[in-house]
Design an enzyme around this catalytic site. Sequence first.
Site, short mmCIF file in Angstrom:
data_model
loop_
_atom_site.label_atom_id
_atom_site.label_comp_id
_atom_site.label_asym_id
_atom_site.label_seq_id
_atom_site.Cartn_x
_atom_site.Cartn_y
_atom_site.Cartn_z
CG HIS A 192 -9.76 -7.61 10.33
ND1 HIS A 192 -9.27 -8.20 9.19
CD2 HIS A 192 -10.66 -8.49 10.84
CE1 HIS A 192 -9.84 -9.39 9.01
NE2 HIS A 192 -10.69 -9.58 10.00
CE LYS A 200 -14.63 -10.52 16.89
NZ LYS A 200 -13.37 -11.31 16.85
CE1 TYR A 224 -9.81 -14.02 5.29
CE2 TYR A 224 -9.25 -11.93 6.31
CZ TYR A 224 -9.98 -13.10 6.30
OH TYR A 224 -10.87 -13.35 7.30
NE ARG A 267 -15.77 -9.79 13.45
CZ ARG A 267 -15.37 -8.52 13.30
NH1 ARG A 267 -16.28 -7.57 13.11
NH2 ARG A 267 -14.09 -8.21 13.35
CG HIS A 317 -15.63 -16.53 10.42
ND1 HIS A 317 -16.15 -15.36 10.91
CD2 HIS A 317 -14.27 -16.42 10.52
CE1 HIS A 317 -15.16 -14.57 11.31
NE2 HIS A 317 -14.02 -15.19 11.08
NE ARG A 364 -14.90 -11.50 9.39
CZ ARG A 364 -14.94 -10.18 9.50
NH1 ARG A 364 -15.89 -9.51 8.89
NH2 ARG A 364 -14.03 -9.53 10.19
#
Length: 323
Positions: free
Chosen positions: A295, A198, A304, A174, A269, A272
Amino acid sequence: MAEDLIEQFAQHLRVERGRSEHTVRAYVGDLCALRSYAREQGAEDLTDLELTDLRSWLARQGTQGAARATVARRSAAVRSFYAWATRRGHLPRDPAARLASPRRSRTLPGVLDHAQADALLRTAADGTHRASGGRATSGRRATSAADDEARGEVDPLSLRDAAMVELLYASGIRVSELVGLDLDDVDASTRTLRVLGKGDKERTVPYGVPAQRAVDTWLARGRPRLVTPASGPALLLGRRGGRVDPRQVREVVHRLLAQVPDAPDLGPHGLRHSAATHLLDGGADLRVVQELLGHSSLATTQIYTHVSVDRLRTAYRQAHPRA
């Protein structure tokens, strides 16, 4: 009272939940908007609202054109706030306990194809894009541009930009993770990055030889010309020597992609998304891609696979005589 509660909640998100500053700002903004709505309705405080008030506020967002994802985030912010306030004893019961969120639409992310990604990286490596882009320079760099050219030196910001886009595409990290990288987060011997994602979750992400070359060149010929006492350990620097920020990265990616014929206008992004899609196109396992991207849920990574299948279906229609 509302202002104090919102500030306490923001501290809870930062310290106890480990949420990013971007998330904290978004949630605080949502609660401030709800506070304004409450006052319009004659309520003195957020603690005076009921479930019907919260539903009416969210319904208004939709009628005013807010995206479904935005309404979903605002609903999440409200539920999180009221659950926290109830646990802390500010409310006798949670009015948002039965507040539902709209389902987010699963739109396919925009991605570059392999040729466009290659063209982007070639453009970044070229080093001449800055002159054609017309970006203004200042101070020593403006007065010494001709001398740099005579010595065969490259603009240090061009070297930084090449390192940025190489790392974004090579690793799929990210933009917040990219700008947070320090010098010791890069292990050249194993070509891996130590990334803080995150929720303050740390993970190790590999990158390739081209990205290593770009980083090596930046560290040898670019960063030393921008570094100041205020730079600290930051890997990537701005023109004044401070740590580069996400806005600068977005500007660079948009500007470079504008020079790639027929490429979609994507931000960091988008790189990414492209990295994830190209990994799956190349046969990477979905669980591996999930780990690389950081994730928490495999369902997030599965979007994806839809991109790859969609591309496969398009190629089939174009190539098969009986499609």
